[in-house]
Write an enzyme that holds these catalytic residues in place. Sequence first.
Site, PDB file in Angstrom:
ATOM      1  N   ARG A 107       1.662  31.676  65.655  1.00  0.00           N
ATOM      2  CA  ARG A 107       1.559  30.203  65.761  1.00  0.00           C
ATOM      3  C   ARG A 107       1.246  29.830  67.204  1.00  0.00           C
ATOM      4  NH1 ARG A 107       6.167  28.055  61.809  1.00  0.00           N
ATOM      5  NH2 ARG A 107       4.841  26.335  61.212  1.00  0.00           N
ATOM      6  N   GLN A 144      -4.210  27.244  65.421  1.00  0.00           N
ATOM      7  CA  GLN A 144      -3.662  26.043  64.771  1.00  0.00           C
ATOM      8  C   GLN A 144      -4.350  25.718  63.445  1.00  0.00           C
ATOM      9  OE1 GLN A 144      -3.411  22.787  67.552  1.00  0.00           O
ATOM     10  NE2 GLN A 144      -1.250  23.232  67.880  1.00  0.00           N
ATOM     11  N   ASP A 181      -2.903  27.747  60.532  1.00  0.00           N
ATOM     12  CA  ASP A 181      -1.453  27.733  60.388  1.00  0.00           C
ATOM     13  C   ASP A 181      -1.043  27.266  58.987  1.00  0.00           C
ATOM     14  OD1 ASP A 181       1.264  27.406  60.546  1.00  0.00           O
ATOM     15  OD2 ASP A 181       1.245  26.161  62.341  1.00  0.00           O
ATOM     16  N   SER A 225       2.585  25.650  58.508  1.00  0.00           N
ATOM     17  CA  SER A 225       2.697  24.217  58.815  1.00  0.00           C
ATOM     18  C   SER A 225       2.057  23.386  57.705  1.00  0.00           C
ATOM     19  CB  SER A 225       2.021  23.892  60.149  1.00  0.00           C
ATOM     20  OG  SER A 225       2.777  24.423  61.203  1.00  0.00           O
TER      21      SER A 225
END
Length: 372
Positions: free
Chosen positions: A119, A124, A127, A130
């Site tokens: 992470r 991002q 991810d 998330s």
Amino acid sequence: MIVGVPRETAPGERRVALVPELVPKLTKEGLDVLVEAGAGEGAGFPDASYVDKGARLGSAVLESADVVLKVQPPATEEVERLQEGSTLVGLLRPYDNAATIKALAARGVTAFSMELMPRITRAQSMDVLSAMSTVAGYKAVLIAASRLPKFFPLLMTAAGNMAPARVFIIGAGVAGLQAIGTAKRLGAVVEAYDTRPAVKEQVESLGARFAELAVETKDAEDKGGYAKAQSEEFYRKQQEMMSRYVAAADVVIPTALVPGQRAPILITEAMVQAMRPGSVIVDLAAEQGGNCALTEPGQEVVRHGVLIIGATNVPSTMPQHASEMYARTVTSFFAHLLKEGKLHLDLEDELTRGPLVTHQGDVVHEAVKARL
Ligand code: NAD
């Protein structure tokens, strides 16, 4: 190179690993996208919508694809159908799925487990944790609101005034923060607690109150921003300090996790007993054993008048957006592995190496290997 998208076979799974909108991203690279008939049906993407975007429909996807994009880990029987030496990208639950991981290695499959993605800022867009936690946090509040025998907002009507619901969120990571935002939008009075002190400001910026517990967290966070496990003594004190918040709440949504471990028990039976009948607990830590001592993963139970929902695979209950988000993280990762339309694995690169579980006949991920 054939990129295959099979229909998910795990019970209750409605997501799909690729959505039609992202097919051109792959065909532009010269890839042949083969989608199993019905693969997107559960998520609201009919076969024709894939064909419109340039995919081919077919069967025997596992057998013919060079690269398979999946959501759930393949069943052992499905591993045997994969081409030897092919590549698999999915949520493989590598720490509690030894048989599948061993079978993938034996089959010579290069398997990437999206949960193991580091992470870091560079990753991002890949991810997946998330992305799925965002869905789970949002949906947990809607589940609670629909099951609570009360309104969430303050209502002032000719038939009387209704006090707003009180919601207590335990663990304010990605899912917890999304739950706070959703509960606030529905008009509830929201309180939250996390062992990582850095979270207080984020909780308050969403308009919720941070529960200040007279218990000091030591070394709360690792360098990746994850919570570290605390001592038994700490958890006992935390339970004691949280008792009044839990008792005052109409809804409790615990989301507290410590990577690689069973979720800590933060709500004891006595704490449930002290809640008002009709209150609701939606335990988002249920897949890791649950934050409530009375949670039964995958089940709903009523104990001491309190409804306890052991919510598992919540993202699959909102399959359209969950699939869109999942597919974006997967295609973003897959694009990272491509060079001129071919797979190019740079094992020195932490984005490639991090989620790599099996390669050339071996389990190559150290932590997964240690667990096996
Ligand atoms: P998670 O799902 O592992 O845990 C959920 C939350 O539970 C965490 O906030 C954790 O602190 C909390 N928790 C653990 N034990 C607890 C306890 N006893 N009581 C109360 N709360 C407890 O975590 P997550 O939501 O996946 O991510 C946590 C953090 O990781 C994020 O908030 C962020 O700081 C970091 N992160 C970084 C990136 C990045 O790209 N740099 C991406 C995502 C997350």
